[in-house]
Scaffold this active site. Structure first.
Site, PDB file in Angstrom:
ATOM      1  NE  ARG A  90      -8.998   7.387  -6.500  1.00 21.82           N
ATOM      2  CZ  ARG A  90      -9.477   6.818  -5.380  1.00 21.82           C
ATOM      3  NH1 ARG A  90      -8.568   5.925  -4.594  1.00 21.82           N
ATOM      4  NH2 ARG A  90     -10.580   6.903  -4.619  1.00 21.82           N
ATOM      5  NE  ARG A 130      -7.019   4.816   2.113  1.00 27.28           N
ATOM      6  CZ  ARG A 130      -7.673   3.884   2.861  1.00 27.28           C
ATOM      7  NH1 ARG A 130      -8.896   4.616   3.368  1.00 27.28           N
ATOM      8  NH2 ARG A 130      -7.356   2.835   3.292  1.00 27.28           N
ATOM      9  NE  ARG A 157      -3.643  -0.750   2.344  1.00 30.03           N
ATOM     10  CZ  ARG A 157      -3.935  -1.229   3.456  1.00 30.03           C
ATOM     11  NH1 ARG A 157      -3.495  -0.410   4.692  1.00 30.03           N
ATOM     12  NH2 ARG A 157      -4.111  -2.442   3.817  1.00 30.03           N
ATOM     13  CG  ASP A 178      -9.423  -2.984  -4.647  1.00 29.34           C
ATOM     14  OD1 ASP A 178      -9.970  -4.262  -4.691  1.00 29.34           O
ATOM     15  OD2 ASP A 178      -8.811  -2.457  -3.658  1.00 29.34           O
TER      16      ASP A 178
END
Length: 352
Positions: free
Chosen positions: A48, A39, A35, A84
């Protein structure tokens, strides 16, 4: 190298990351983060903005840009493709969405044999945007390897049967225990979809792949061996001929590490709960390990991060091969500078 190698895989062959995966001597311990493209990065949030997660995965230029961001910022030794695990399910027509703060939600869960008909084969044309994105990436990455990935059959089945994230997996386990034939057919169908998705990524230029069995730590070893391992082994075996390293990772899988290696992984991912020297004892010889700093450590002081990193590196000192990573994904509120400092520290600390 393999006869099936793409030009990109040949360029990246001597990278520290791939050498560690092959259990060969390295100039320094390679680092990447699960990851890492996500974010925690302000540049990620910016590109995004206003774009739903699954849509962002289908825009080649956007997926490539997001994949490159942590390589530029942190200097990691490998990029991991931005996608994903539910992308191939969406691509074959399963009605699902990734809801913010929840995760993947399936409109009509898979619960009966008739439902299996909804899981058709995945074709390269279904995910042509993946091929295009990886083509863009390999031109930019040069000698930096790209890791492709997919969800393992058990974890995909968990989402499909439960209808979304679960803490108890009561519906999935009910099928596994109560209708083992249906369960086996479901996992076998998902294995074929996963294989097709991984082959697309490898043939487009991915230099390694990781199979995420995020929720398999909910199982006892006997249940894993009987009801899950055959499908995972089918996936890993199907891509063995490409000669790219195969990484297998799950959360809470301390009791399953040996079996996950036996399923066919070249590299076994280890979460933060088991020290790497103990993990190596459980996995046995012939495998590299990946991991395993607790992601929450990054919220403390740089000195404390370095001390805990030293513990991980000390536990890894006797390993045949070691790829440094966190024991799970980067948390969204992590300070990106802490990740950059960590990469530099591991590189400096392990320089040979």
């Amino acid at each position: 190298m393999s006869a099936n190698d793409t030009p990109q895989q040949s360029v990246t062959y001597d990278s520290a990351f791939l050498k560690a995966c092959r259990r060969e001597p390295v100039p320094h311990t390679p680092v990447w983060f699960m990851r890492q493209a996500g974010r925690s990065l302000p540049e990620y949030r910016k590109v995004r903005e206003g774009v739903p997660m699954l849509e962002s995965c289908t825009r080649p230029e956007l997926a490539a840009e997001i994949t490159l961001q942590p390589v530029r910022r942190h200097g990691v030794d490998a990029a991991v493709f931005f996608s994903d695990i539910v992308v191939p399910l969406k691509a074959i027509g399963i009605d699902l969405d990734i809801k913010p703060g929840v995760g993947p939600v399936v409109e009509k869960p898979i619960r009966t044999r008739a439902d299996l008909a909804r899981l058709r084969d995945l074709t390269p044309e279904d995910v042509s945007y993946v091929t295009e994105a990886i083509g863009l990436l390999t031109r930019e990455l040069g000698a930096t390897p790209l890791i492709g990935f997919a969800g393992a059959p058990f974890t995909l089945a968990s989402y499909l049967v439960e209808g979304g994230p679960s803490r108890t997996y009561e519906n999935a386990k009910a099928m596994m225990y109560g209708d083992p034939e249906l369960w086996a057919d479901l996992l076998d169908r998902l294995a074929d979809i996963t294989i097709a998705f991984l082959k697309v990524q490898i043939e487009a230029g991915a230099s390694a792949i990781q199979v995420f069995d995020s929720w398999v730590g909910s199982l006892a070893p006997a249940d894993y061996r009987r009801s899950v391992m055959p499908a995972s082994a089918k996936v890993l075996d199907a891509v063995a001929g490409y000669g790219v390293p195969r990484i297998h990772f799950g959360v809470g899988t301390g009791e399953l590490l040996k079996l996950m290696g036996e399923a066919g992984a070249d590299v076994v991912g280890v979460d933060w709960r088991v020290p790497l020297d103990e993990a190596a004892r459980r996995v046995g010889p012939g495998k590299a390990l990946q991991g395993n700093l607790d992601p929450t450590i990054l919220f403390t002081t740089p000195e404390a991060v370095e001390a805990k990193t030293d513990e991980v590196l000390e536990a890894a000192a006797g390993l045949e091969g070691h790829v440094f990573n966190l024991g799970h994904g980067v948390m969204p509120s992590t300070d990106p500078d802490a990740l950059t400092r960590l990469v530099e520290y591991v590189h400096t600390r392990t320089a040979r």
